[in-house]
Structures are given as structure tokens and as C-alpha cells.
Motif scaffolding. Structure first.
Motif, PDB file in Angstrom:
ATOM      1  N   ARG A 196      47.186  29.889  87.476  1.00 30.25           N
ATOM      2  CA  ARG A 196      45.824  30.357  87.176  1.00 30.25           C
ATOM      3  C   ARG A 196      44.969  29.227  86.609  1.00 30.25           C
ATOM      4  NH1 ARG A 196      44.823  35.791  87.384  1.00 30.25           N
ATOM      5  NH2 ARG A 196      43.103  35.516  85.923  1.00 30.25           N
ATOM      6  N   ILE A 197      45.543  28.395  85.776  1.00 28.79           N
ATOM      7  CA  ILE A 197      44.781  27.277  85.210  1.00 28.79           C
ATOM      8  C   ILE A 197      44.394  26.292  86.319  1.00 28.79           C
ATOM      9  CG2 ILE A 197      44.932  25.241  83.721  1.00 28.79           C
ATOM     10  CD1 ILE A 197      46.624  27.027  81.810  1.00 28.79           C
ATOM     11  N   ALA A 198      45.335  25.977  87.185  1.00 25.25           N
ATOM     12  CA  ALA A 198      45.044  25.047  88.282  1.00 25.25           C
ATOM     13  C   ALA A 198      43.964  25.612  89.198  1.00 25.25           C
ATOM     14  CB  ALA A 198      46.322  24.746  89.067  1.00 25.25           C
ATOM     15  N   VAL A 199      44.052  26.901  89.516  1.00 25.44           N
ATOM     16  CA  VAL A 199      43.049  27.536  90.377  1.00 25.44           C
ATOM     17  C   VAL A 199      41.686  27.542  89.682  1.00 25.44           C
ATOM     18  CG1 VAL A 199      42.334  29.744  91.415  1.00 25.44           C
ATOM     19  CG2 VAL A 199      44.686  28.930  91.688  1.00 25.44           C
ATOM     20  N   THR A 200      41.661  27.887  88.406  1.00 31.83           N
ATOM     21  CA  THR A 200      40.403  27.901  87.647  1.00 31.83           C
ATOM     22  C   THR A 200      39.768  26.515  87.620  1.00 31.83           C
ATOM     23  OG1 THR A 200      41.180  29.727  86.266  1.00 31.83           O
ATOM     24  CG2 THR A 200      39.356  28.415  85.405  1.00 31.83           C
ATOM     25  N   GLU A 201      40.567  25.500  87.323  1.00 26.45           N
ATOM     26  CA  GLU A 201      40.039  24.131  87.291  1.00 26.45           C
ATOM     27  C   GLU A 201      39.505  23.717  88.656  1.00 26.45           C
ATOM     28  OE1 GLU A 201      43.263  21.815  85.738  1.00 26.45           O
ATOM     29  OE2 GLU A 201      42.761  22.306  83.662  1.00 26.45           O
ATOM     30  N   GLU A 202      40.202  24.084  89.726  1.00 29.03           N
ATOM     31  CA  GLU A 202      39.766  23.716  91.077  1.00 29.03           C
ATOM     32  C   GLU A 202      38.467  24.432  91.449  1.00 29.03           C
ATOM     33  OE1 GLU A 202      39.644  21.694  94.620  1.00 29.03           O
ATOM     34  OE2 GLU A 202      40.848  21.298  92.828  1.00 29.03           O
ATOM     35  N   ILE A 203      38.367  25.714  91.138  1.00 32.97           N
ATOM     36  CA  ILE A 203      37.132  26.450  91.435  1.00 32.97           C
ATOM     37  C   ILE A 203      35.963  25.835  90.689  1.00 32.97           C
ATOM     38  CG2 ILE A 203      35.937  28.662  91.069  1.00 32.97           C
ATOM     39  CD1 ILE A 203      38.663  30.021  91.694  1.00 32.97           C
ATOM     40  N   ALA A 218      35.711  22.754  89.573  1.00 35.69           N
ATOM     41  CA  ALA A 218      35.426  21.431  90.138  1.00 35.69           C
ATOM     42  C   ALA A 218      34.634  21.554  91.441  1.00 35.69           C
ATOM     43  CB  ALA A 218      36.726  20.664  90.368  1.00 35.69           C
ATOM     44  N   ARG A 219      34.989  22.525  92.273  1.00 33.37           N
ATOM     45  CA  ARG A 219      34.263  22.728  93.533  1.00 33.37           C
ATOM     46  C   ARG A 219      32.815  23.163  93.284  1.00 33.37           C
ATOM     47  NH1 ARG A 219      38.477  25.605  97.769  1.00 33.37           N
ATOM     48  NH2 ARG A 219      40.081  23.993  97.623  1.00 33.37           N
ATOM     49  N   ARG A 220      32.575  23.743  92.127  1.00 31.56           N
ATOM     50  CA  ARG A 220      31.208  24.166  91.774  1.00 31.56           C
ATOM     51  C   ARG A 220      30.504  23.101  90.930  1.00 31.56           C
ATOM     52  NH1 ARG A 220      31.690  30.641  90.589  1.00 31.56           N
ATOM     53  NH2 ARG A 220      32.479  31.167  92.651  1.00 31.56           N
ATOM     54  N   GLY A 221      31.086  21.895  90.909  1.00 28.39           N
ATOM     55  CA  GLY A 221      30.457  20.789  90.209  1.00 28.39           C
ATOM     56  C   GLY A 221      30.714  20.740  88.713  1.00 28.39           C
ATOM     57  N   MET A 222      31.713  21.475  88.258  1.00 30.04           N
ATOM     58  CA  MET A 222      32.034  21.489  86.829  1.00 30.04           C
ATOM     59  C   MET A 222      33.492  21.083  86.620  1.00 30.04           C
ATOM     60  SD  MET A 222      29.925  24.958  85.661  1.00 30.04           S
ATOM     61  CE  MET A 222      31.343  25.953  85.889  1.00 30.04           C
ATOM     62  N   ASP A 223      33.783  19.810  86.791  1.00 22.94           N
ATOM     63  CA  ASP A 223      35.146  19.324  86.595  1.00 22.94           C
ATOM     64  C   ASP A 223      35.380  19.163  85.099  1.00 22.94           C
ATOM     65  OD1 ASP A 223      37.641  18.242  86.673  1.00 22.94           O
ATOM     66  OD2 ASP A 223      37.153  16.690  88.140  1.00 22.94           O
ATOM     67  N   ILE A 224      36.086  20.126  84.535  1.00 22.45           N
ATOM     68  CA  ILE A 224      36.253  20.184  83.087  1.00 22.45           C
ATOM     69  C   ILE A 224      37.641  19.726  82.624  1.00 22.45           C
ATOM     70  CG2 ILE A 224      34.553  22.028  82.834  1.00 22.45           C
ATOM     71  CD1 ILE A 224      36.964  23.958  82.505  1.00 22.45           C
ATOM     72  N   ARG A 225      38.424  19.139  83.515  1.00 18.82           N
ATOM     73  CA  ARG A 225      39.791  18.763  83.167  1.00 18.82           C
ATOM     74  C   ARG A 225      39.844  17.822  81.962  1.00 18.82           C
ATOM     75  NH1 ARG A 225      39.757  18.743  89.136  1.00 18.82           N
ATOM     76  NH2 ARG A 225      40.972  20.528  89.776  1.00 18.82           N
ATOM     77  N   ALA A 226      39.021  16.781  81.940  1.00 21.69           N
ATOM     78  CA  ALA A 226      39.016  15.828  80.817  1.00 21.69           C
ATOM     79  C   ALA A 226      38.541  16.507  79.540  1.00 21.69           C
ATOM     80  CB  ALA A 226      38.139  14.622  81.141  1.00 21.69           C
ATOM     81  N   GLU A 227      37.562  17.401  79.685  1.00 21.67           N
ATOM     82  CA  GLU A 227      37.049  18.126  78.513  1.00 21.67           C
ATOM     83  C   GLU A 227      38.125  19.030  77.917  1.00 21.67           C
ATOM     84  OE1 GLU A 227      33.212  20.891  77.361  1.00 21.67           O
ATOM     85  OE2 GLU A 227      33.261  19.875  79.299  1.00 21.67           O
ATOM     86  N   ILE A 228      38.910  19.667  78.776  1.00 20.06           N
ATOM     87  CA  ILE A 228      40.023  20.506  78.301  1.00 20.06           C
ATOM     88  C   ILE A 228      41.031  19.642  77.543  1.00 20.06           C
ATOM     89  CG2 ILE A 228      42.038  21.848  79.043  1.00 20.06           C
ATOM     90  CD1 ILE A 228      40.249  22.976  81.296  1.00 20.06           C
ATOM     91  N   ASP A 229      41.364  18.482  78.106  1.00 24.26           N
ATOM     92  CA  ASP A 229      42.329  17.589  77.456  1.00 24.26           C
ATOM     93  C   ASP A 229      41.860  17.138  76.078  1.00 24.26           C
ATOM     94  OD1 ASP A 229      44.046  17.764  79.619  1.00 24.26           O
ATOM     95  OD2 ASP A 229      43.309  15.904  80.549  1.00 24.26           O
TER      96      ASP A 229
END
Length: 95
Positions: A42-49, A51-62
Motif C-alpha cells: 500500500r505504501i509503494a502504491v500510494t507513493e507511486e500514485i 509521484a504520477r500526480r507530480g507529488m513525489d514525497i518519498r524524500a519528504e517521508i524519509d
């Protein structure tokens, strides 16, 4: 009054895991693995969705640092998860 033996707390009334516990141990590991996979998926899917909408939040989560209120919520969630695992090890069914 003398100090109690500092190792006494490390010797429960019964062995932590007996031969009879092996089935419960296997069930708890399977349940925990299943739950970890669902969360990771679910986390991977949420991050991918996002990112596809222009909100790559992976670094912010980290880099995220929770405030006290949210940390309390996270602690409660963690305690519930640990209780579920311990209950499974003990053969106690939880909903």
C-alpha cells in the motif's frame, strides 16, 4: 533490604517458547509477514500514485519528524501491533 538479583527479571515462570508454542510461533510469523507485505504494498502504491500526480514525497517521508501528538498516535499503533504478535504467540485469537 538487599537489592534483588539483576538477572531475576530475565527468568520468567515458564520458558518463553516451549515446544507447544511452535505452532503459535509459525502462525504469528505468517500473520506478521502478511501484514508487513500489505503495508509495504500500500505504501509503494500510494507513493507511486502521488509521484504520477507530480507529488513525489518519498524524500519528504524519509525526512519526516512527527510532532508529539502524532508520535503518540504512532506509539499506540505500534503497541497494538506488538500486542497482536504477542497474542498470536500465546495462542490468543484477536479480531
Amino acid at each position: 533490604m538487599t537489592d534483588p538479583d539483576p538477572k531475576s527479571y530475565n527468568q520468567p515462570d515458564r520458558r518463553t517458547l516451549t515446544d507447544a508454542d511452535s505452532g503459535h510461533l509459525a502462525a504469528s510469523l505468517i500473520a506478521l509477514t502478511r501484514e508487513v507485505w500489505v503495508l509495504a504494498d500500500r505504501i509503494a502504491v500510494t507513493e507511486e500514485i502521488l509521484a504520477r500526480r507530480g507529488m513525489d514525497i518519498r524524500a519528504e517521508i524519509d525526512a519526516f519528524q512527527p510532532d508529539a501528538q502524532f508520535q503518540t498516535k504512532l506509539n499506540q499503533m505500534g503497541e497494538r501491533l506488538v500486542a497482536q504478535v504477542v497474542n498470536a504467540l500465546s495462542g490468543i485469537e484477536t479480531a
